[in-house]
Design a protein around this motif. Sequence first.
Motif, PDB file in Angstrom:
ATOM      1  N   THR A 157      55.406  45.801 -40.878  1.00 42.99           N
ATOM      2  CA  THR A 157      55.761  44.842 -41.927  1.00 42.99           C
ATOM      3  C   THR A 157      55.163  45.201 -43.286  1.00 42.99           C
ATOM      4  OG1 THR A 157      53.843  43.454 -41.432  1.00 42.99           O
ATOM      5  CG2 THR A 157      55.874  42.929 -40.262  1.00 42.99           C
ATOM      6  N   VAL A 158      54.657  46.421 -43.412  1.00 41.47           N
ATOM      7  CA  VAL A 158      54.007  46.793 -44.682  1.00 41.47           C
ATOM      8  C   VAL A 158      54.910  47.732 -45.485  1.00 41.47           C
ATOM      9  CG1 VAL A 158      51.980  47.898 -45.722  1.00 41.47           C
ATOM     10  CG2 VAL A 158      51.714  46.529 -43.638  1.00 41.47           C
ATOM     11  N   PHE A 159      55.181  47.359 -46.734  1.00 43.58           N
ATOM     12  CA  PHE A 159      55.996  48.231 -47.596  1.00 43.58           C
ATOM     13  C   PHE A 159      55.179  49.449 -48.051  1.00 43.58           C
ATOM     14  CE2 PHE A 159      58.115  44.095 -48.405  1.00 43.58           C
ATOM     15  CZ  PHE A 159      59.382  44.458 -47.969  1.00 43.58           C
ATOM     16  N   GLY A 181      59.146  53.306 -40.889  1.00 41.93           N
ATOM     17  CA  GLY A 181      58.503  52.215 -41.613  1.00 41.93           C
ATOM     18  C   GLY A 181      59.503  51.497 -42.514  1.00 41.93           C
ATOM     19  N   LEU A 182      59.018  50.498 -43.243  1.00 39.05           N
ATOM     20  CA  LEU A 182      59.910  49.724 -44.123  1.00 39.05           C
ATOM     21  C   LEU A 182      60.306  50.497 -45.376  1.00 39.05           C
ATOM     22  CD1 LEU A 182      58.557  46.062 -44.373  1.00 39.05           C
ATOM     23  CD2 LEU A 182      60.635  46.859 -43.268  1.00 39.05           C
ATOM     24  N   GLY A 183      59.529  51.514 -45.736  1.00 40.78           N
ATOM     25  CA  GLY A 183      59.809  52.259 -46.966  1.00 40.78           C
ATOM     26  C   GLY A 183      59.406  51.470 -48.202  1.00 40.78           C
ATOM     27  N   GLY A 184      59.941  51.841 -49.342  1.00 42.14           N
ATOM     28  CA  GLY A 184      59.626  51.146 -50.590  1.00 42.14           C
ATOM     29  C   GLY A 184      58.228  51.473 -51.099  1.00 42.14           C
ATOM     30  N   TYR A 185      57.755  50.613 -52.000  1.00 41.34           N
ATOM     31  CA  TYR A 185      56.425  50.781 -52.592  1.00 41.34           C
ATOM     32  C   TYR A 185      55.499  49.680 -52.091  1.00 41.34           C
ATOM     33  CZ  TYR A 185      58.856  53.627 -56.107  1.00 41.34           C
ATOM     34  OH  TYR A 185      59.598  54.563 -56.743  1.00 41.34           O
ATOM     35  N   PRO A 186      54.186  49.967 -52.028  1.00 36.01           N
ATOM     36  CA  PRO A 186      53.263  48.906 -51.607  1.00 36.01           C
ATOM     37  C   PRO A 186      53.297  47.712 -52.565  1.00 36.01           C
ATOM     38  CG  PRO A 186      52.169  51.056 -51.660  1.00 36.01           C
ATOM     39  CD  PRO A 186      53.508  51.255 -52.295  1.00 36.01           C
ATOM     40  N   VAL A 187      53.314  46.507 -51.994  1.00 35.32           N
ATOM     41  CA  VAL A 187      53.310  45.301 -52.835  1.00 35.32           C
ATOM     42  C   VAL A 187      52.021  45.290 -53.662  1.00 35.32           C
ATOM     43  CG1 VAL A 187      53.260  42.773 -52.836  1.00 35.32           C
ATOM     44  CG2 VAL A 187      54.696  43.995 -51.191  1.00 35.32           C
ATOM     45  N   GLY A 188      52.172  45.111 -54.958  1.00 35.40           N
ATOM     46  CA  GLY A 188      51.010  45.131 -55.848  1.00 35.40           C
ATOM     47  C   GLY A 188      51.004  46.346 -56.763  1.00 35.40           C
ATOM     48  N   THR A 189      51.975  47.243 -56.566  1.00 34.30           N
ATOM     49  CA  THR A 189      52.044  48.396 -57.461  1.00 34.30           C
ATOM     50  C   THR A 189      52.896  48.095 -58.699  1.00 34.30           C
ATOM     51  OG1 THR A 189      53.823  49.288 -56.093  1.00 34.30           O
ATOM     52  CG2 THR A 189      51.623  50.160 -55.709  1.00 34.30           C
ATOM     53  N   GLN A 190      53.518  46.914 -58.712  1.00 35.03           N
ATOM     54  CA  GLN A 190      54.239  46.465 -59.906  1.00 35.03           C
ATOM     55  C   GLN A 190      53.637  45.144 -60.353  1.00 35.03           C
ATOM     56  OE1 GLN A 190      56.749  47.683 -61.756  1.00 35.03           O
ATOM     57  NE2 GLN A 190      56.883  49.549 -60.541  1.00 35.03           N
ATOM     58  N   GLY A 191      54.062  44.688 -61.520  1.00 35.51           N
ATOM     59  CA  GLY A 191      53.634  43.382 -61.988  1.00 35.51           C
ATOM     60  C   GLY A 191      54.295  42.279 -61.161  1.00 35.51           C
ATOM     61  N   VAL A 193      48.315  54.856 -53.160  1.00 34.70           N
ATOM     62  CA  VAL A 193      47.660  54.965 -51.856  1.00 34.70           C
ATOM     63  C   VAL A 193      46.586  53.892 -51.711  1.00 34.70           C
ATOM     64  CG1 VAL A 193      46.217  56.437 -50.396  1.00 34.70           C
ATOM     65  CG2 VAL A 193      48.180  57.405 -51.592  1.00 34.70           C
ATOM     66  N   LYS A 194      45.817  53.676 -52.781  1.00 34.07           N
ATOM     67  CA  LYS A 194      44.768  52.646 -52.734  1.00 34.07           C
ATOM     68  C   LYS A 194      45.369  51.267 -52.458  1.00 34.07           C
ATOM     69  CE  LYS A 194      41.265  54.506 -55.742  1.00 34.07           C
ATOM     70  NZ  LYS A 194      41.136  54.739 -57.156  1.00 34.07           N
ATOM     71  N   THR A 195      46.498  50.985 -53.123  1.00 36.55           N
ATOM     72  CA  THR A 195      47.147  49.685 -52.913  1.00 36.55           C
ATOM     73  C   THR A 195      47.633  49.561 -51.469  1.00 36.55           C
ATOM     74  OG1 THR A 195      47.870  49.813 -55.205  1.00 36.55           O
ATOM     75  CG2 THR A 195      48.881  48.103 -53.870  1.00 36.55           C
ATOM     76  N   LEU A 196      48.190  50.641 -50.957  1.00 38.47           N
ATOM     77  CA  LEU A 196      48.675  50.606 -49.577  1.00 38.47           C
ATOM     78  C   LEU A 196      47.518  50.380 -48.603  1.00 38.47           C
ATOM     79  CD1 LEU A 196      51.009  50.881 -47.591  1.00 38.47           C
ATOM     80  CD2 LEU A 196      50.659  53.353 -47.600  1.00 38.47           C
ATOM     81  N   VAL A 197      46.404  51.077 -48.851  1.00 34.00           N
ATOM     82  CA  VAL A 197      45.233  50.907 -47.973  1.00 34.00           C
ATOM     83  C   VAL A 197      44.774  49.453 -48.012  1.00 34.00           C
ATOM     84  CG1 VAL A 197      42.793  51.500 -47.636  1.00 34.00           C
ATOM     85  CG2 VAL A 197      44.446  53.279 -48.193  1.00 34.00           C
TER      86      VAL A 197
END
Length: 395
Positions: A66-68, A164-174, A23-27
Amino acid sequence: MERVILIKYGELTTKKGNRSFFVKTLVRNIEQKLKDYDVEIEQDLARMLIHFKEEQKTEILTAVQTVFGIHAYHVAYQVPSSLEIIKEKVLETAKQEKFTTFKVEVKRNDKSFPVKSMDLAPLLGGLLLKNITGIQVDVHSPDVKIEVEITPKHTYIYYQAYQGLGGYPVGTQGKALLMLSGGIDSPVAGFMAMKRGIPIEAVYFEAIPHTSLEAREKVITLCKKLANYTDEIKLHIVPFTKLQEAIYQNVNPNYMITIMRRMMYRIMDNLCQVYHGYAIINGESIGQVASQTLESMQVINEVTKLPVIRPVACLDKLEIIALAKKIDTYETSILPYEDCCTVFVPKHPVIHPTLEKCLSEEAKFDYPPLLQETIEQVFTLKITANNEKTYQDLL
Ligand code: ATP
Ligand code: MG
């Protein structure tokens, strides 16, 4: 009555232990996207709210699209959680909508609210039937679904769901490095990788003067289009001419592409070390061309221990094209500029290469110093979405 954008997280809610990180990454990603707008963001582990100015609504909704990591979003009326006010506001807002059939759906996240969801839905439905003429309930395929979501402090009333686009927020993986050519496949591969939360940096191999600056501009444009789904994307440009010419002069034509791709992978491996990439991503699709048979992939892959992720490996070309159109890279990808892979195309590239033969072809010339020299000459552009500058300005 204030309207807010109500965001539902979707898939990340399955990550129980990591939820707050997600959630923090998405915010952070949404804040970054909306940094030029007058917004205020509130969130908990179940939903996010964006308070916005009505006159900026369209631009903000476009950005949110445009936000994952967003499953769905709504433009919702925010009202105090009191039964009387909810009744009044549902009626008031329903009067502004055009419909003949409807259904009311209530979600009660606040279990202390005096009326149960099961009872509130018919109560609100009855209220509408009594006060608005010519409408009726249809629970199966209504013109509008009126959703009422009750939380301890506020209740949200909304009439429309946007996907929405779905998926995970960019930055939650390496991070990973994307091999970005000017073709159709690799931008789609980059999009799909970002959808899993992977921040990417792009790598483009060029062979000037055999490839043109227009070909480079095309890759920059593709990178901008991808940057639209994240923030900034670094584009590392690899001057591949010398190495490619050496391959052309020394290697059996049938093996040229295979050896060239082994060299590319070696450079990718090195760049991953330098830029802290955990994986290589590319647009290879099984069987599409000679260098993408499983045998080819095996001998090419042999030069690196890094995972090579091929998001479109099992898609048909038509499926890849459909995705490219959806993410708005297709029109750029089909522009007719040459790629370094297409410049020196042998007549009969080997379909079933062997490792032994690769090694003997590579033993024909002293490639390690050339690799080293090429890597030293890599330079980087920083690409952001809608950046109208040319590459000289980006250096
Ligand atoms: P298309 O088949 O639509 O031309 P493509 O360029 O992706 O797409 P190939 O040329 O077969 O297809 O290359 C396979 C993959 O190798 C690409 O998807 C890309 O990831 C990588 N690649 C090829 N050429 C380059 C290049 N010049 N720079 C960076 N990566 C490249
Ligand atoms: Mg190509």
